[in-house]
Motif scaffolding. Structure first.
Motif, PDB file in Angstrom:
ATOM      1  N   VAL A  41     -37.564  61.268  -9.403  1.00  0.00           N
ATOM      2  CA  VAL A  41     -36.839  61.380 -10.398  1.00  0.00           C
ATOM      3  C   VAL A  41     -36.174  61.850 -10.679  1.00  0.00           C
ATOM      4  CG1 VAL A  41     -36.145  59.471 -12.458  1.00  0.00           C
ATOM      5  CG2 VAL A  41     -38.904  59.353 -11.487  1.00  0.00           C
ATOM      6  N   THR A  42     -35.018  62.190 -10.345  1.00  0.00           N
ATOM      7  CA  THR A  42     -33.686  63.362 -10.651  1.00  0.00           C
ATOM      8  C   THR A  42     -32.788  62.645 -11.362  1.00  0.00           C
ATOM      9  OG1 THR A  42     -34.493  63.809  -8.261  1.00  0.00           O
ATOM     10  CG2 THR A  42     -32.481  64.982  -9.494  1.00  0.00           C
ATOM     11  N   LEU A  43     -32.622  63.533 -12.985  1.00  0.00           N
ATOM     12  CA  LEU A  43     -31.420  63.101 -14.157  1.00  0.00           C
ATOM     13  C   LEU A  43     -30.547  64.456 -13.521  1.00  0.00           C
ATOM     14  CD1 LEU A  43     -34.585  63.037 -16.544  1.00  0.00           C
ATOM     15  CD2 LEU A  43     -33.262  60.644 -15.109  1.00  0.00           C
ATOM     16  N   ASN A  45     -27.581  65.509 -15.627  1.00  0.00           N
ATOM     17  CA  ASN A  45     -26.043  64.945 -16.545  1.00  0.00           C
ATOM     18  C   ASN A  45     -25.066  66.378 -17.137  1.00  0.00           C
ATOM     19  OD1 ASN A  45     -26.854  67.006 -18.945  1.00  0.00           O
ATOM     20  ND2 ASN A  45     -27.311  64.685 -19.851  1.00  0.00           N
ATOM     21  N   HIS A  50     -32.832  67.843 -14.530  1.00  0.00           N
ATOM     22  CA  HIS A  50     -34.130  67.546 -14.511  1.00  0.00           C
ATOM     23  C   HIS A  50     -34.711  66.348 -12.904  1.00  0.00           C
ATOM     24  CE1 HIS A  50     -34.685  68.589 -19.098  1.00  0.00           C
ATOM     25  NE2 HIS A  50     -33.425  68.401 -18.474  1.00  0.00           N
TER      26      HIS A  50
END
Length: 98
Positions: A41-43, A45, A50
């Motif tokens: 999972v790549t977050l 902003n 992350h």
């Protein structure tokens, strides 16, 4: 018990699209070949990225850390700033929609 790695870093200004392409075409195939890899999972902003990977156990995550992770970093050096920070966690709970 599952194990998680959280890699935090900054993308160089204007390199967001290049990062996304590199991650999908270069990094994900490397992860998928690793024993014990389960999910990524790549977050993203404006404050940074992350990249959270889930593993079946600590041993397989540590094998990735010492073997393949340096190769992943080498592929991303043109699009990230500085040195990523890596944190590791035991997975207490995980829920998926059935």
């Amino acid at each position: 018990m599952r194990f998680a790695r959280n890699v935090r870093f900054q993308i160089k200004n204007g390199k967001e699209q290049e990062f996304a392409g590199l991650f999908e075409k270069e990094v994900l195939p490397m992860l998928r070949k690793q024993e014990g890899f389960q999910e990524e999972v790549t977050l993203v902003n404006p404050k940074g990225v992350h990249a959270i990977s889930l593993w079946d156990n600590r041993k397989n995550a540590e094998t990735y850390e010492t073997g393949t992770y340096p190769q992943v970093l080498a592929k991303l050096t043109t699009v990230i700033e500085g040195t990523p920070t890596v944190e590791t966690y035991e997975t207490a709970t995980s829920y998926a929609r059935v």
